[in-house]
Design a protein around this motif. Sequence first.
Motif, PDB file in Angstrom:
ATOM      1  N   MET A 181      -5.321  14.866  10.096  1.00 43.12           N
ATOM      2  CA  MET A 181      -6.192  13.859  11.251  1.00 43.12           C
ATOM      3  C   MET A 181      -6.034  14.185  12.423  1.00 43.12           C
ATOM      4  N   LEU A 182      -4.765  13.517  12.846  1.00 43.97           N
ATOM      5  CA  LEU A 182      -4.467  14.575  14.366  1.00 43.97           C
ATOM      6  C   LEU A 182      -4.577  15.977  14.969  1.00 43.97           C
ATOM      7  N   MET A 183      -4.162  16.623  13.101  1.00 41.36           N
ATOM      8  CA  MET A 183      -3.977  18.157  14.104  1.00 41.36           C
ATOM      9  C   MET A 183      -5.529  18.445  14.224  1.00 41.36           C
ATOM     10  N   SER A 184      -6.132  18.147  13.229  1.00 33.34           N
ATOM     11  CA  SER A 184      -8.143  18.568  12.970  1.00 33.34           C
ATOM     12  C   SER A 184      -8.749  18.029  14.676  1.00 33.34           C
ATOM     13  N   VAL A 185      -8.233  16.766  14.613  1.00 41.75           N
ATOM     14  CA  VAL A 185      -8.747  16.562  15.864  1.00 41.75           C
ATOM     15  C   VAL A 185      -8.482  17.193  17.153  1.00 41.75           C
ATOM     16  N   LEU A 186      -7.058  17.410  17.582  1.00 40.59           N
ATOM     17  CA  LEU A 186      -6.655  18.482  18.794  1.00 40.59           C
ATOM     18  C   LEU A 186      -7.272  19.542  18.555  1.00 40.59           C
ATOM     19  N   GLY A 187      -7.490  20.254  17.205  1.00 35.71           N
ATOM     20  CA  GLY A 187      -8.217  21.298  17.327  1.00 35.71           C
ATOM     21  C   GLY A 187      -9.222  21.424  17.451  1.00 35.71           C
ATOM     22  N   PHE A 188      -9.935  20.012  17.327  1.00 36.16           N
ATOM     23  CA  PHE A 188     -11.587  20.121  17.302  1.00 36.16           C
ATOM     24  C   PHE A 188     -11.540  19.792  18.653  1.00 36.16           C
ATOM     25  N   LEU A 189     -11.039  19.805  19.958  1.00 42.49           N
ATOM     26  CA  LEU A 189     -10.283  19.572  21.093  1.00 42.49           C
ATOM     27  C   LEU A 189      -9.977  20.822  21.640  1.00 42.49           C
ATOM     28  N   LEU A 190      -9.721  21.627  21.758  1.00 45.46           N
ATOM     29  CA  LEU A 190      -9.041  22.590  21.942  1.00 45.46           C
ATOM     30  C   LEU A 190      -9.903  23.364  21.756  1.00 45.46           C
ATOM     31  N   VAL A 191     -11.027  23.824  20.598  1.00 43.15           N
ATOM     32  CA  VAL A 191     -11.698  24.952  19.781  1.00 43.15           C
ATOM     33  C   VAL A 191     -12.851  24.671  21.434  1.00 43.15           C
ATOM     34  N   TRP A 248       0.909  -1.243   0.007  1.00 44.24           N
ATOM     35  CA  TRP A 248       0.021   0.154   0.128  1.00 44.24           C
ATOM     36  C   TRP A 248       0.718   1.261  -0.103  1.00 44.24           C
ATOM     37  N   VAL A 249       2.100   1.042  -0.027  1.00 42.05           N
ATOM     38  CA  VAL A 249       2.774   2.225   0.117  1.00 42.05           C
ATOM     39  C   VAL A 249       3.671   2.494  -0.492  1.00 42.05           C
ATOM     40  N   THR A 250       3.318   3.554  -1.450  1.00 40.27           N
ATOM     41  CA  THR A 250       4.304   3.763  -3.034  1.00 40.27           C
ATOM     42  C   THR A 250       4.842   5.309  -2.306  1.00 40.27           C
ATOM     43  N   GLN A 251       3.581   5.932  -1.900  1.00 42.68           N
ATOM     44  CA  GLN A 251       4.083   7.366  -1.241  1.00 42.68           C
ATOM     45  C   GLN A 251       4.116   7.673   0.657  1.00 42.68           C
ATOM     46  N   PRO A 252       4.988   6.997   1.064  1.00 39.03           N
ATOM     47  CA  PRO A 252       4.511   7.232   2.777  1.00 39.03           C
ATOM     48  C   PRO A 252       4.508   8.573   2.687  1.00 39.03           C
ATOM     49  N   SER A 253       5.025   9.963   2.581  1.00 39.57           N
ATOM     50  CA  SER A 253       5.046  11.305   2.646  1.00 39.57           C
ATOM     51  C   SER A 253       3.453  11.651   2.678  1.00 39.57           C
ATOM     52  N   THR A 254       2.681  11.075   2.035  1.00 38.50           N
ATOM     53  CA  THR A 254       1.568  11.203   2.088  1.00 38.50           C
ATOM     54  C   THR A 254       0.561  10.674   2.908  1.00 38.50           C
ATOM     55  N   SER A 255       0.968   9.422   3.214  1.00 40.22           N
ATOM     56  CA  SER A 255       0.253   8.888   4.084  1.00 40.22           C
ATOM     57  C   SER A 255       0.471   9.026   6.066  1.00 40.22           C
ATOM     58  N   GLU A 256       1.540  10.146   5.690  1.00 42.07           N
ATOM     59  CA  GLU A 256       2.028  10.917   6.822  1.00 42.07           C
ATOM     60  C   GLU A 256       1.179  11.359   7.240  1.00 42.07           C
ATOM     61  N   THR A 257       0.947  12.591   5.566  1.00 42.42           N
ATOM     62  CA  THR A 257       1.055  13.619   5.798  1.00 42.42           C
ATOM     63  C   THR A 257      -0.808  13.940   6.362  1.00 42.42           C
ATOM     64  N   THR A 258      -1.160  12.516   6.273  1.00 38.88           N
ATOM     65  CA  THR A 258      -3.226  12.294   5.870  1.00 38.88           C
ATOM     66  C   THR A 258      -2.770  12.235   7.346  1.00 38.88           C
ATOM     67  N   VAL A 259      -1.904  11.613   8.082  1.00 41.81           N
ATOM     68  CA  VAL A 259      -2.093  11.319   9.633  1.00 41.81           C
ATOM     69  C   VAL A 259      -2.190  12.350  10.123  1.00 41.81           C
ATOM     70  N   TRP A 260      -1.331  13.296  10.153  1.00 36.56           N
ATOM     71  CA  TRP A 260      -0.960  14.116  10.798  1.00 36.56           C
ATOM     72  C   TRP A 260      -2.242  15.487  11.016  1.00 36.56           C
TER      73      TRP A 260
END
Length: 131
Positions: free
Chosen positions: A74-84, A60-72
Motif C-alpha cells: 500500500m505504501l509503495m502504491s501511494v508513493l508510486g502514484f505520487l511520483l508519477v 489478529w496476527v497469525t501471519q505477520p509477514s502478510t500484514s507487513e507485505t500488505t502495508v508495504w
Amino acid sequence: GRHSAPRSVAMIIYSSDSACALLRWQGSVAPKAVKWALPCAFITIGLHFAIRGVVVEVGWVTQPSTSETTVWSMLMSVLGFLLVFRAQLSYARYWEGLSHVERACGSWLNGCSNLAAFCSDAPERQDAVDD
C-alpha cells in the motif's frame, strides 16, 4: 492610528571556521520543523503501541509477514502514484515554460523585424516612415 517604523532585525553573524556552524539553533529552520515533527513523532509512537497492543490482544496476527507485505505494498502504491503525478506535473510545466519561451522569442523576432522594416533612412521612403 499611529504607524510605527518597521523594526530592524539584527543580522546573524556566522563564523565558518568550525563544523558546529551547521548545528546552530539560531537562524535555522530547525525550531519550526521540530515544532511540527515532535508532536507527529509522539502521535506515531503512541498509535504504534496502541495498535500493536490491540492486534496482539485480539489475536489478529497469525501471519505477520502478510500484514507487513500488505502495508508495504500500500505504501509503495501511494508513493508510486505520487511520483508519477509529480513527474507528469513537472513534464507539463516544462512544456508550458518552453512554449512561453518560444512565444517570447517570436515576439522579439517580430519586434526586431518591424524595426528593420519600418526604420528606413532612405529619402524616397521618408513619407512611409513618417506615417
